[in-house]
Design an enzyme around this catalytic site. Structure first.
Site, PDB file in Angstrom:
ATOM      1  N   LEU A  31       1.225 -26.397  19.775  1.00 44.44           N
ATOM      2  CA  LEU A  31      -0.128 -26.955  19.952  1.00 44.44           C
ATOM      3  C   LEU A  31      -0.983 -26.556  18.756  1.00 44.44           C
ATOM      4  O   LEU A  31      -0.885 -25.439  18.273  1.00 44.44           O
ATOM      5  CB  LEU A  31      -0.717 -26.393  21.246  1.00 44.44           C
ATOM      6  CG  LEU A  31      -2.211 -26.533  21.537  1.00 44.44           C
ATOM      7  CD1 LEU A  31      -2.449 -26.595  23.057  1.00 44.44           C
ATOM      8  CD2 LEU A  31      -3.049 -25.404  20.934  1.00 44.44           C
ATOM      9  N   ASN A  32      -1.803 -27.528  18.275  1.00 44.52           N
ATOM     10  CA  ASN A  32      -2.882 -27.071  17.380  1.00 44.52           C
ATOM     11  C   ASN A  32      -4.231 -27.620  17.819  1.00 44.52           C
ATOM     12  O   ASN A  32      -4.619 -27.358  18.973  1.00 44.52           O
ATOM     13  CB  ASN A  32      -2.539 -27.209  15.880  1.00 44.52           C
ATOM     14  CG  ASN A  32      -2.147 -28.558  15.379  1.00 44.52           C
ATOM     15  OD1 ASN A  32      -1.205 -29.155  15.854  1.00 44.52           O
ATOM     16  ND2 ASN A  32      -2.874 -29.062  14.415  1.00 44.52           N
ATOM     17  N   ASP A  33      -4.949 -28.336  16.996  1.00 51.34           N
ATOM     18  CA  ASP A  33      -6.375 -28.600  17.255  1.00 51.34           C
ATOM     19  C   ASP A  33      -6.697 -29.199  18.623  1.00 51.34           C
ATOM     20  O   ASP A  33      -5.991 -30.093  19.090  1.00 51.34           O
ATOM     21  CB  ASP A  33      -6.924 -29.615  16.242  1.00 51.34           C
ATOM     22  CG  ASP A  33      -6.543 -29.321  14.824  1.00 51.34           C
ATOM     23  OD1 ASP A  33      -5.916 -28.295  14.581  1.00 51.34           O
ATOM     24  OD2 ASP A  33      -6.888 -30.141  13.969  1.00 51.34           O
ATOM     25  N   SER A  37      -5.904 -35.419  14.329  1.00 57.09           N
ATOM     26  CA  SER A  37      -7.095 -35.017  15.087  1.00 57.09           C
ATOM     27  C   SER A  37      -8.220 -36.047  15.075  1.00 57.09           C
ATOM     28  O   SER A  37      -8.329 -36.856  14.168  1.00 57.09           O
ATOM     29  CB  SER A  37      -7.634 -33.694  14.540  1.00 57.09           C
ATOM     30  OG  SER A  37      -6.769 -32.680  14.931  1.00 57.09           O
ATOM     31  N   ARG A  42      -9.418 -37.313   6.964  1.00 56.58           N
ATOM     32  CA  ARG A  42      -9.038 -37.294   8.390  1.00 56.58           C
ATOM     33  C   ARG A  42     -10.061 -36.610   9.300  1.00 56.58           C
ATOM     34  O   ARG A  42     -11.023 -36.037   8.849  1.00 56.58           O
ATOM     35  CB  ARG A  42      -7.676 -36.609   8.557  1.00 56.58           C
ATOM     36  CG  ARG A  42      -7.599 -35.202   8.005  1.00 56.58           C
ATOM     37  CD  ARG A  42      -6.221 -34.587   8.288  1.00 56.58           C
ATOM     38  NE  ARG A  42      -6.074 -33.305   7.618  1.00 56.58           N
ATOM     39  CZ  ARG A  42      -5.510 -33.129   6.427  1.00 56.58           C
ATOM     40  NH1 ARG A  42      -5.017 -34.166   5.768  1.00 56.58           N
ATOM     41  NH2 ARG A  42      -5.425 -31.930   5.887  1.00 56.58           N
TER      42      ARG A  42
HETATM   43  C1  FRU Z   1      -6.253 -29.005  11.295  1.00 59.49           C
HETATM   44  C2  FRU Z   1      -5.387 -30.240  10.992  1.00 59.49           C
HETATM   45  C3  FRU Z   1      -6.221 -31.503  10.935  1.00 59.49           C
HETATM   46  C4  FRU Z   1      -5.197 -32.567  11.220  1.00 59.49           C
HETATM   47  C5  FRU Z   1      -4.325 -31.889  12.252  1.00 59.49           C
HETATM   48  C6  FRU Z   1      -2.880 -32.277  12.210  1.00 59.49           C
HETATM   49  O1  FRU Z   1      -5.533 -27.973  11.872  1.00 59.49           O
HETATM   50  O2  FRU Z   1      -4.674 -30.029   9.779  1.00 59.49           O
HETATM   51  O3  FRU Z   1      -6.902 -31.704   9.710  1.00 59.49           O
HETATM   52  O4  FRU Z   1      -5.749 -33.752  11.704  1.00 59.49           O
HETATM   53  O5  FRU Z   1      -4.457 -30.489  12.026  1.00 59.49           O
HETATM   54  O6  FRU Z   1      -2.194 -31.707  13.274  1.00 59.49           O
END
Ligand code: FRU
Length: 454
Positions: free
Chosen positions: A17-19, A79, A137
């Site tokens: 998981l990220n953002d 994101s 983005r």
């Molecule tokens: C930030 C990021 C965003 C991108 C997303 C990809 O952590 O790099 O800029 O949209 O994660 O997972």
């Protein structure tokens, strides 16, 4: 359930998981989407995972909302944000594409939902304009209610490889007009500004940005990604943002990035961030990787302003988890308290503004020096066994310290969120002791945080 599995945080049942993405309250429910990969690897075609809640505390996993299955997002539904308009949830995100030459392409895309369960993709609404690289983005949209107009900020890298934030405007959410860079170009915004978020709070503007930059540590150049906020002035006429500083850290801990905010139906400005980030090796070394999952989101926080300073205050709903309250006093002494649970909340009231030391299960050490008003946080690193450390100053005395522990995380809110420290921490199972020391007196309350299954 392992010792590390979160009790009340959002985390992936498996994978990476990220953002946080698309935060919104829609038809009564809170929606949290997030960057998700089924495998524990940071590279791959990300999708938007989806959780819903009615109280910000009990979250229901809704599976995948947006798949990377179209030509314009085939290498990742990156994101983005959400807004509610005329009974419809609008999701704006970045479609990440690798073309046949292996080059990156980015498209700002739209998806909608009438019910918050089924999502319809509408494809790109913005392509990368001239003057920027494909590092373009993370669209964040908000409404200018007075003028019935929509604004969008996008994180960007200019052709000169400099970070900036780009502004667009629209009357109908489909046709978007490019307005240009909003950050002063003579200042240093690193080489990429990710996840921008421009908000107004109590008459003040703040731009939140996750900045990627090169910094020098002992003559060695390293990449740093850091979430900051810029108090400043947003001007719609010139389209520009005049920051009053080049960035104040949103968090003094070790694992915090890509925060996003939204307004809920009560008019609160709520924030959730990724409790993760950092070098890939550091991320992949975390012990939960062996259990097939990695990272989580922070607890939801309410943003409030006091004296132009942004405070992140844990949302009131977290009190729903409280059980088994205990109160303690300590007077010019050291004390170990035993906790059977590692899902707890501690409230430390430092009424004499004295020196303070707190050790959480031997893994996190928090110290406050009342003369210099400095705070040091140390967290035992699972790889090296050494303590990672950060020190900083606070403007006022340390009066309260509210600590949320959730099996493998610690979030510390100083003075109602004037400063926050967010981190993962891997405690030894058999270590049940929390240590408190002070040269005067402290009042301590503790609760077990218990989630009833919904
Ligand atoms: C930030 C990021 C965003 C991108 C997303 C990809 O952590 O790099 O800029 O949209 O994660 O997972």
């Amino acid at each position: 359930m392992s010792n590390y599995t979160f009790n009340y945080h959002i985390y992936p049942k498996s994978g990476f998981l990220n953002d946080p993405n698309g935060l919104a309250q829609f038809k009564g429910k809170y929606h949290v989407f997030y960057q998700w990969l089924e495998e524990v690897t940071p590279q791959g075609a990300k999708c938007w995972g989806h959780y819903v809640s009615t109280d910000l505390v009990h979250w229901k996993d809704q599976g995948i909302a947006l798949h990377p299955d179209s030509w314009y997002d085939k290498n990742g539904v990156y994101s983005g944000s959400a807004i509610v308009h005329e009974d419809t949830l609008y999701l704006f995100y970045t479609g990440n594409v690798r073309n046949s030459r292996g080059e990156r392409e980015s498209y700002q895309c739209l998806a909608t939902s009438e019910d918050g369960e089924n999502f319809k993709k509408h494809g790109p609404v913005i392509e990368v304009p001239k003057g920027y690289t494909a590092h373009f983005r993370d669209p964040k949209v908000w409404k200018d209610k007075e003028n019935n107009y929509w604004w969008m900020v996008i994180g960007a890298q200019t052709q000169e490889l400099k970070g900036n934030v780009v502004l667009y405007g629209s009357y109908n959410l489909e046709d978007w007009e490019y307005k240009g860079n909003i950050l002063p170009e003579q200042m240093n915004w690193g080489y990429m500004c990710e996840c921008p978020d421009l908000i107004e709070l109590q008459g003040n503007n703040y731009l939140l940005v996750s900045k990627q930059e090169k910094i020098k540590i002992n003559e060695e150049e390293i990449d740093q990604s850091i979430a900051v906020y810029l108090p400043g002035e947003f001007s719609q006429e010139i389209p520009s943002y005049a920051p009053l500083s080049d960035g104040i850290r949103l968090d003094e801990g070790f694992d915090y990035y890509a925060p996003q905010t939204f307004l809920d139906d009560k008019g609160r400005r709520l924030l959730i961030a990724w409790m993760g980030g950092g070098e890939i090796d550091y991320q992949l070394s975390q012990p939960t990787v062996n259990e097939g999952w990695l990272h989580g989101l922070t607890i939801p926080r309410e943003l409030v302003v006091f004296d132009k300073t942004l405070y992140q205050k844990p949302v009131d709903e977290l009190a729903l988890l409280r059980a088994n309250k205990k109160d303690f006093m300590i007077n010019n002494e050291e004390k170990h308290l035993n906790f059977t649970s590692k899902s707890i909340e501690l409230l430390v009231e430092n009424r004499d503004c004295s020196n303070l030391k707190i050790k959480l299960f031997h893994t996190v050490i928090f110290t406050y020096d009342s003369v210099s008003k400095s705070i040091t946080i140390k967290r035992q690193n699972w790889l090296t066994n050494q303590y990672d450390s950060n020190s900083f100053y606070i403007e006022t005395d340390l009066e309260t310290c509210r600590i949320f522990i959730d099996c493998s995380s610690v979030e510390i809110f100083i003075n109602h969120g004037e400063k926050v420290l967010t981190m993962r921490a891997y405690f030894e199972e058999e270590n049940n002791k929390v240590y408190f020391g002070s040269n005067k007196s402290l009042k301590i309350s503790s609760w077990d945080l218990v989630k009833e299954e919904s």
